[in-house]
Design an enzyme around this catalytic site. Structure first.
Site, PDB file in Angstrom:
ATOM      1  N   HIS A  84      -2.323   3.390   6.542  1.00 59.10           N
ATOM      2  CA  HIS A  84      -1.342   4.258   7.213  1.00 59.10           C
ATOM      3  C   HIS A  84      -1.905   4.897   8.478  1.00 59.10           C
ATOM      4  CE1 HIS A  84       2.291   4.265   4.673  1.00 59.10           C
ATOM      5  NE2 HIS A  84       1.471   3.978   3.686  1.00 59.10           N
ATOM      6  N   HIS A 108       8.110   3.180  -4.763  1.00 58.68           N
ATOM      7  CA  HIS A 108       7.944   2.008  -3.904  1.00 58.68           C
ATOM      8  C   HIS A 108       8.630   0.774  -4.471  1.00 58.68           C
ATOM      9  CE1 HIS A 108       5.988   2.803  -0.114  1.00 58.68           C
ATOM     10  NE2 HIS A 108       5.526   3.888  -0.705  1.00 58.68           N
ATOM     11  N   GLU A 124      11.473   3.236   6.350  1.00 59.41           N
ATOM     12  CA  GLU A 124      10.202   3.932   6.072  1.00 59.41           C
ATOM     13  C   GLU A 124      10.322   5.449   6.170  1.00 59.41           C
ATOM     14  OE1 GLU A 124       6.862   2.931   8.557  1.00 59.41           O
ATOM     15  OE2 GLU A 124       5.512   4.146   7.350  1.00 59.41           O
ATOM     16  N   HIS A 179       3.057  -3.096   0.908  1.00 63.47           N
ATOM     17  CA  HIS A 179       3.469  -2.339  -0.273  1.00 63.47           C
ATOM     18  C   HIS A 179       4.048  -3.252  -1.358  1.00 63.47           C
ATOM     19  CE1 HIS A 179       3.019   1.007   2.618  1.00 63.47           C
ATOM     20  NE2 HIS A 179       2.743   1.730   1.556  1.00 63.47           N
TER      21      HIS A 179
HETATM   22 CU1  CUO Z   1       2.250   3.803   1.684  1.00 63.65          CU
HETATM   23 CU2  CUO Z   1       4.920   5.312   0.632  1.00 63.65          CU
HETATM   24  O1  CUO Z   1       4.088   4.243   2.165  1.00 63.65           O
HETATM   25  O2  CUO Z   1       2.968   5.388   0.562  1.00 63.65           O
END
Ligand code: CUO
Length: 691
Positions: free
Chosen positions: A216, A411, A355, A238
């Site tokens: 991220h 997720h 997202e 993911h």
């Molecule tokens: Cu990596 Cu929800 O995007 O944690």
């Protein structure tokens, strides 16, 4: 004191990561390094420590450009509290601080500015921003980031263990020099009474959490970062985490993860992290079993959001998926389809809106912020209005969220939307799947001269906790237990029937052979369980080719986590291999490449496919592939994603109804193509006997 200065950029920046919550003047590097601030008004007691005489002094001149007012909202997050990239207000703070750091020119300048800012902003935010800037700035490409495990040990081991180590240090004879050792795992955070705790060792693995933090950092929303296929990679990386989690669950006899489909019913599984934030002693929030998600009313950190908002955004996204287009802010249609020859694929557009990245969403006010706010609602479900002044739960932080079982339920909901979209896309045609002229004769794996049996079990890795937390300047080592496996090689026999050499991409996936009911799966059921193990290019000569490839070279995995010690001992770091290292620092941990399987052995399948490299190749200016580690999950630095096909190919779409005139029911029907191959393997879990 000897006025030795820092040898290189790496050393100049490394010590900013050490002891994040201690004053910058506190001796670092085992007491050998000290920042010396011009016009420093901190009491000298902070900077002196009995028994230490730092041999390297880092002078930090007065800077006019880092007054509080230059930092914007960066100072709005209190010290010692959690920093959540899923909160818009915290992303704004990060942007403000990153802007200050981005204006610097070179390592020395950044070091001075950062050293001056240290102590004025939240610790996690500080580490986030300095890492972000090191990754973004070309002139700092040779600088590598130390592992988060050493920067913030309190995110990885319970407070209780850290306090015990502190006590031991306090009681130690001052002349005693050996390190205190903290052992952690494999019991981790809960008892076996709760089935979910059987996979704690996996969710709480240090490597996967560090990977998620690092990923991220490279692909952040709302930071003006527009990397090639960023949205699609958000989906793919993911999706693969969930597939891997499901493989692990099936290994342990647990059902596959269920999506968080209904926000109006209590969440069955609670989570008690037992960790503290930023080494500060402040505990992360805990969620009881059967907690009902509630409207977000933490007005001190963000605008109110209702559960209803999440439901509306999801309905709008589903509407767009089923209609085949989104509507932008001008009311114009933006088609969603993956078979485009230019511009963004539908999956990329959808992911930016889901997202959500407010900078890139086609219509942020309309499609909302489903995934980020989903994290927030879950992270604050135990205290949604700050009535108890409780800290957020770990699912709110990039470096800890995988620990909580609810992360995977959220997720899975996100992935369910992506899969809903993928199923609207036409299946791959035979000519997209078939590669005439090359045939896989045989393919399998070999480990220690044994074919087709892979071994997993426990291993340990040591880190220095005393780099992140001050134990009165004494060395404290963390010894973490983690899953691991014996390395192995893939062996692939390929016949090239063409009369000339041919470059092909080799794609290797792994999936369980049976579902939770011990039945073989059809194509659609197994489709989203396939986990990428490797992807690489091979130059085939005409005739027979025997390809051997080590499991350690995987396209998804990272090299080992780098410790402070590794980096202190590193040279100036200017070879091309090293210069791309940080980026490569992203990647799934090598020790988690395989699911654990079962003591008696568990049946898995390998799927191999060759595709035409001439069609897969992406032209990148410069052309040099500087680093191959973790590339499938993390992309490449300053370059386009190096595979033109949709991520997850060929499993990202429903199957072609027929291939070569015969119906397709299972993946084995794809393996009828000469350029594909399926092979059974067994994974055995040896427990402590791995080494
Ligand atoms: Cu990596 Cu929800 O995007 O944690």
């Amino acid at each position: 004191m000897n006025q030795r200065t820092m040898a290189n950029d790496q050393q100049r920046l490394l010590y900013l990561f050490e002891l994040p919550q201690e004053p910058i003047q506190t001796p670092r590097g085992g007491g050998s390094v000290q920042f010396k601030l011009e016009n420093d008004d901190t009491p000298p007691s902070v900077a002196t420590r009995v028994g230490f005489s730092p041999s390297v002094s880092v002078p930090v001149p007065e800077r006019k450009d880092v007054a509080l007012q230059d930092l914007g909202t960066a100072t709005s997050i209190p010290m010692g509290s959690a920093f959540s990239f899923f909160l818009a207000s915290h992303r704004r703070a990060a942007r403000d601080l990153c802007n200050v750091f981005m204006k610097t020119n070179g390592a020395e300048d950044l070091m001075q500015v950062a050293a001056r800012v240290h102590g004025k902003v939240n610790e996690t935010l500080f580490i986030y921003a300095i890492s972000f800037v090191i990754l973004r700035k070309k002139e700092l490409h040779s600088v590598r980031l130390p592992t988060m495990v050493e920067v913030f040990p309190s995110r990885f081991v319970p407070q209780e263990a850290l306090s015990r180590a502190q006590l031991q240090v306090n009681r130690m004879d001052p002349n005693q020099s050996e390190a205190v050792i903290i052992e952690h795992g494999p019991e981790f955070s809960g008892s076996p009474v709760k089935p979910e705790h059987r996979v704690s060792y996996w969710r709480e693995d240090y490597g996967i959490n560090v990977h998620h933090w690092h990923w991220h950092l490279i692909y952040p929303p709302g930071m003006g970062v527009d990397r090639d296929r960023k949205g699609e990679l958000f989906y793919y990386m993911h999706q693969q985490i969930i597939a891997r989690y499901d493989m692990e669950r099936l290994s342990l006899g647990l059902p596959r993860v269920q999506k968080l489909d209904n926000w109006r019913v209590p969440i069955e599984d609670g989570y008690f992290p037992k960790l503290t934030v930023n080494n500060s002693g402040r505990a992360w929030g805990s969620r009881q079993d059967n907690t009902l998600p509630k409207d977000f009313r933490r007005t001190e950190i963000g605008d109110p959001v209702d559960i209803t908002d999440l439901e509306i955004w999801r309905a709008r996204l589903l509407g767009a998926i089923h209609q085949g287009y989104m509507v932008d802010r001008n009311g114009d249609k933006v088609p969603l389809r993956d078979d485009v020859t230019s511009g963004k694929r539908g999956i990329d557009i959808l992911a930016d809106a889901l997202e959500a990245d407010a900078d890139h969403s086609v219509n942020f006010p309309y499609y909302g912020d489903l995934h980020n706010i989903g994290h927030d609602i879950l992270a604050f479900s135990h205290d949604p209005d700050n009535a108890h002044k409780e800290e957020m739960g770990v699912v709110g932080d990039l470096g800890t969220s995988l620990r909580d079982p609810v992360f995977f339920r959220l997720h899975k909901l996100v992935d369910d939307l992506f899969q809903e979209y993928k199923l609207t896309q036409p299946p791959y045609k035979e000519e997209e799947l078939f590669l005439p002229g090359v045939r896989i004769g045989r393919a399998g794996v070999v480990r220690d001269d044994e074919a087709d049996v892979l071994l997993t079990g426990w291993n340990t890795r040591e880190f220095e906790a005393s780099r992140g937390i001050d134990f009165n300047g004494r060395p404290v080592i963390l010894r973490l237990t983690h899953l691991d496996h014996k390395p192995f090689d893939y062996h692939i026999q390929i016949n090239n029937d063409l009369r000339e050499p041919k470059e092909v991409t080799v794609r290797i996936y792994l999936a369980p052979k049976f579902n939770g009911r011990e039945q073989e799966m059809n194509f659609m059921e197994q489709r989203i369980l396939w986990c990428e193990l490797d992807k690489f290019t091979v130059h085939l000569k005409p005739g027979k080719n025997h390809v051997v490839r080590s499991s350690k070279e995987s396209s998804i995995t990272n090299l080992e986590e780098l410790t402070f010690k590794d980096l202190e001992n590193s040279g100036p770091g200017n070879s091309s291999e090293q210069s791309a290292f940080n980026f490569c620092g992203c990647g799934w941990p090598q020790h988690m490449l395989l699911p654990r399987g079962r003591p008696e052995g568990m049946a898995f399948q390998l799927f191999f496919m060759l595709t035409d490299y001439a069609k897969d190749k992406v032209s990148n200016p410069g052309g040099v592939r500087r680093c191959a580690n973790g590339v499938s999950f993390c992309g490449m630095q300053d370059a386009k994603y190096p595979d033109a096909r949709p991520m997850g190919f060929p499993f990202d779409r429903r199957p072609a109804p027929t291939l070569q005139g015969l119906p397709v029911n299972t993946t084995a029907d794809y393996a009828r193509l000469g350029n594909a191959f399926m092979h059974d393997v067994t994974i055995k879990f040896l427990g402590d006997k791995l080494n």
